[in-house]
Design a protein around this motif. Sequence first.
Motif, PDB file in Angstrom:
ATOM      1  N   PRO A   1       0.813  -1.212   0.000  1.00  0.00           N
ATOM      2  CA  PRO A   1       0.000   0.000   0.000  1.00  0.00           C
ATOM      3  C   PRO A   1       0.848   1.264   0.000  1.00  0.00           C
ATOM      4  O   PRO A   1       1.953   1.280   0.540  1.00  0.00           O
ATOM      5  CB  PRO A   1      -0.825  -0.093   1.281  1.00  0.00           C
ATOM      6  CG  PRO A   1      -0.371  -1.292   1.996  1.00  0.00           C
ATOM      7  CD  PRO A   1       0.627  -2.019   1.170  1.00  0.00           C
ATOM      8  N   GLN A   2       0.316   2.300  -0.615  1.00  0.00           N
ATOM      9  CA  GLN A   2       0.999   3.582  -0.671  1.00  0.00           C
ATOM     10  C   GLN A   2       0.289   4.590   0.226  1.00  0.00           C
ATOM     11  O   GLN A   2       0.447   5.785   0.065  1.00  0.00           O
ATOM     12  CB  GLN A   2       1.049   4.068  -2.113  1.00  0.00           C
ATOM     13  CG  GLN A   2       1.856   3.152  -2.997  1.00  0.00           C
ATOM     14  CD  GLN A   2       1.754   3.548  -4.439  1.00  0.00           C
ATOM     15  OE1 GLN A   2       1.848   4.718  -4.771  1.00  0.00           O
ATOM     16  NE2 GLN A   2       1.563   2.579  -5.302  1.00  0.00           N
ATOM     17  N   GLU A   3      -0.494   4.079   1.139  1.00  0.00           N
ATOM     18  CA  GLU A   3      -1.185   4.928   2.105  1.00  0.00           C
ATOM     19  C   GLU A   3      -0.783   4.459   3.488  1.00  0.00           C
ATOM     20  O   GLU A   3      -0.603   3.265   3.726  1.00  0.00           O
ATOM     21  CB  GLU A   3      -2.700   4.810   1.930  1.00  0.00           C
ATOM     22  CG  GLU A   3      -3.482   5.724   2.842  1.00  0.00           C
ATOM     23  CD  GLU A   3      -4.976   5.671   2.564  1.00  0.00           C
ATOM     24  OE1 GLU A   3      -5.717   6.209   3.405  1.00  0.00           O
ATOM     25  OE2 GLU A   3      -5.388   5.105   1.548  1.00  0.00           O
ATOM     26  N   GLY A   4      -0.606   5.407   4.398  1.00  0.00           N
ATOM     27  CA  GLY A   4      -0.204   5.039   5.741  1.00  0.00           C
ATOM     28  C   GLY A   4      -0.609   6.072   6.763  1.00  0.00           C
ATOM     29  O   GLY A   4      -1.151   7.131   6.419  1.00  0.00           O
ATOM     30  N   GLU A   5      -0.347   5.730   8.012  1.00  0.00           N
ATOM     31  CA  GLU A   5      -0.631   6.634   9.126  1.00  0.00           C
ATOM     32  C   GLU A   5       0.688   7.013   9.777  1.00  0.00           C
ATOM     33  O   GLU A   5       1.533   6.165  10.041  1.00  0.00           O
ATOM     34  CB  GLU A   5      -1.527   5.941  10.144  1.00  0.00           C
ATOM     35  CG  GLU A   5      -1.880   6.836  11.319  1.00  0.00           C
ATOM     36  CD  GLU A   5      -2.803   6.147  12.304  1.00  0.00           C
ATOM     37  OE1 GLU A   5      -2.897   6.656  13.433  1.00  0.00           O
ATOM     38  OE2 GLU A   5      -3.413   5.118  11.974  1.00  0.00           O
ATOM     39  N   ILE A   6       0.846   8.305  10.027  1.00  0.00           N
ATOM     40  CA  ILE A   6       2.077   8.784  10.653  1.00  0.00           C
ATOM     41  C   ILE A   6       2.066   8.413  12.126  1.00  0.00           C
ATOM     42  O   ILE A   6       1.110   8.683  12.844  1.00  0.00           O
ATOM     43  CB  ILE A   6       2.231  10.298  10.459  1.00  0.00           C
ATOM     44  CG1 ILE A   6       2.404  10.584   8.978  1.00  0.00           C
ATOM     45  CG2 ILE A   6       3.411  10.830  11.263  1.00  0.00           C
ATOM     46  CD1 ILE A   6       2.635  12.012   8.623  1.00  0.00           C
ATOM     47  N   VAL A   7       3.145   7.767  12.560  1.00  0.00           N
ATOM     48  CA  VAL A   7       3.293   7.321  13.942  1.00  0.00           C
ATOM     49  C   VAL A   7       4.083   8.345  14.757  1.00  0.00           C
ATOM     50  O   VAL A   7       3.755   8.614  15.905  1.00  0.00           O
ATOM     51  CB  VAL A   7       3.998   5.947  13.978  1.00  0.00           C
ATOM     52  CG1 VAL A   7       4.238   5.489  15.396  1.00  0.00           C
ATOM     53  CG2 VAL A   7       3.198   4.915  13.201  1.00  0.00           C
ATOM     54  N   ALA A   8       5.136   8.912  14.143  1.00  0.00           N
ATOM     55  CA  ALA A   8       5.980   9.883  14.844  1.00  0.00           C
ATOM     56  C   ALA A   8       6.601  10.839  13.832  1.00  0.00           C
ATOM     57  O   ALA A   8       6.787  10.482  12.669  1.00  0.00           O
ATOM     58  CB  ALA A   8       7.077   9.172  15.621  1.00  0.00           C
ATOM     59  N   VAL A   9       6.897  12.050  14.277  1.00  0.00           N
ATOM     60  CA  VAL A   9       7.531  13.050  13.411  1.00  0.00           C
ATOM     61  C   VAL A   9       8.741  13.653  14.119  1.00  0.00           C
ATOM     62  O   VAL A   9       8.782  13.717  15.339  1.00  0.00           O
ATOM     63  CB  VAL A   9       6.559  14.193  13.012  1.00  0.00           C
ATOM     64  CG1 VAL A   9       5.393  13.671  12.217  1.00  0.00           C
ATOM     65  CG2 VAL A   9       6.050  14.941  14.219  1.00  0.00           C
ATOM     66  N   GLY A  10       9.703  14.072  13.318  1.00  0.00           N
ATOM     67  CA  GLY A  10      10.869  14.756  13.853  1.00  0.00           C
ATOM     68  C   GLY A  10      10.536  16.211  14.148  1.00  0.00           C
ATOM     69  O   GLY A  10       9.447  16.692  13.821  1.00  0.00           O
ATOM     70  N   PRO A  11      11.470  16.948  14.727  1.00  0.00           N
ATOM     71  CA  PRO A  11      11.216  18.338  15.097  1.00  0.00           C
ATOM     72  C   PRO A  11      11.132  19.281  13.903  1.00  0.00           C
ATOM     73  O   PRO A  11      10.534  20.353  13.995  1.00  0.00           O
ATOM     74  CB  PRO A  11      12.405  18.694  15.990  1.00  0.00           C
ATOM     75  CG  PRO A  11      13.488  17.751  15.575  1.00  0.00           C
ATOM     76  CD  PRO A  11      12.803  16.498  15.142  1.00  0.00           C
TER      77      PRO A  11
END
Length: 95
Positions: free
Chosen positions: A35-45
């Motif tokens: 799949p080319q769809e996802g959910e963001i789990v964590a992001v950098g600053p």
Amino acid sequence: MAFRPLHDRVVVKRLDSEEKTKGGIIIPDTAKEKPQEGEIVAVGPGARDEAGKLVPLDVKAGDRVLFGKWSGTEVKIDGEDLLIMKESDILGVVA
């Protein structure tokens, strides 16, 4: 294990696609496209601009996003398959 991406990178969990075709044929895992769809789990600053000022990311944890077919680096964290990619690899946020 806690994982925090650096700079303008995000951690994405792929969302599962449909398991069957419209005719009810079950597609084996080896033949399925990822799949080319996802959910963001964590992001950098965020990244720094030319002046050294921190520019925050436009996405946040929990956003559903679309990304390119070959985007990111696959990693396994706490037994879960995830992708680490730069924010620029994300094509858009699904509303």
